[in-house]
Design a protein around this motif. Structure first.
Motif, PDB file in Angstrom:
ATOM      1  N   GLU A   6       0.832  -1.203   0.000  1.00  0.00           N
ATOM      2  CA  GLU A   6       0.000   0.000   0.000  1.00  0.00           C
ATOM      3  C   GLU A   6       0.866   1.251   0.000  1.00  0.00           C
ATOM      4  OE1 GLU A   6      -2.868  -2.380   3.100  1.00  0.00           O
ATOM      5  OE2 GLU A   6      -0.979  -1.394   3.578  1.00  0.00           O
ATOM      6  N   CYS A  22      -2.883   0.199  -3.885  1.00  0.00           N
ATOM      7  CA  CYS A  22      -2.501  -1.131  -3.415  1.00  0.00           C
ATOM      8  C   CYS A  22      -2.023  -1.915  -4.621  1.00  0.00           C
ATOM      9  CB  CYS A  22      -3.672  -1.819  -2.745  1.00  0.00           C
ATOM     10  SG  CYS A  22      -3.329  -3.522  -2.230  1.00  0.00           S
ATOM     11  N   CYS A  95      -5.296  -2.823   2.742  1.00  0.00           N
ATOM     12  CA  CYS A  95      -5.700  -3.450   1.489  1.00  0.00           C
ATOM     13  C   CYS A  95      -5.833  -4.958   1.716  1.00  0.00           C
ATOM     14  CB  CYS A  95      -4.635  -3.169   0.441  1.00  0.00           C
ATOM     15  SG  CYS A  95      -4.942  -3.917  -1.175  1.00  0.00           S
TER      16      CYS A  95
END
Length: 117
Positions: A6, A22, A95
């Motif tokens: 990320e 991400c 993420c």
């Protein structure tokens, strides 16, 4: 196995915008859904937004109309565009990726988002 990295967190004033990315690497062909959760101090982790391999999206009610999730054509990067940010959006954003098989969910390392004046 998929690795998720990320980027894009930070500090912004209320009403501002941030863009989280991400990037997935590894066995990306097996990914079915990618998205973002967030966790504020003292609170449970909650789903923010998700996007399927077919492009369907899902948002938490608290972010509808303000956040947009999208995916690049290679389906290796998912972006969360966050507008009209509020102090209550402050959290660590994670993420994640789910798979078409029984492979356990993958998580990124998390990125801090702080909304403060």
């Amino acid at each position: 196995q998929v690795q998720l990295v990320e980027s894009g967190g930070g500090l912004v004033q209320p009403g501002g915008s941030l863009r989280l990315s991400c990037a997935a690497s590894g066995s990306i062909f097996s990914i079915y859904v990618m998205g973002w959760y967030r966790q504020a101090p003292g609170k449970q982790r909650e789903l923010v937004a998700a996007i399927t391999s077919g492009g369907s999206t899902n948002y938490a009610d608290s972010v509808k109309g303000r956040f947009t999730i999208s995916r690049d054509n290679t389906k290796t990067t998912v972006v969360l565009q966050m507008n009209s940010l509020k102090p209550e959006d402050t959290a660590v954003y994670y993420c994640y990726a789910d798979y078409i098989s029984l492979t356990p969910r993958s998580w990124g390392q998390g990125t801090q988002v702080t909304i403060s004046s």
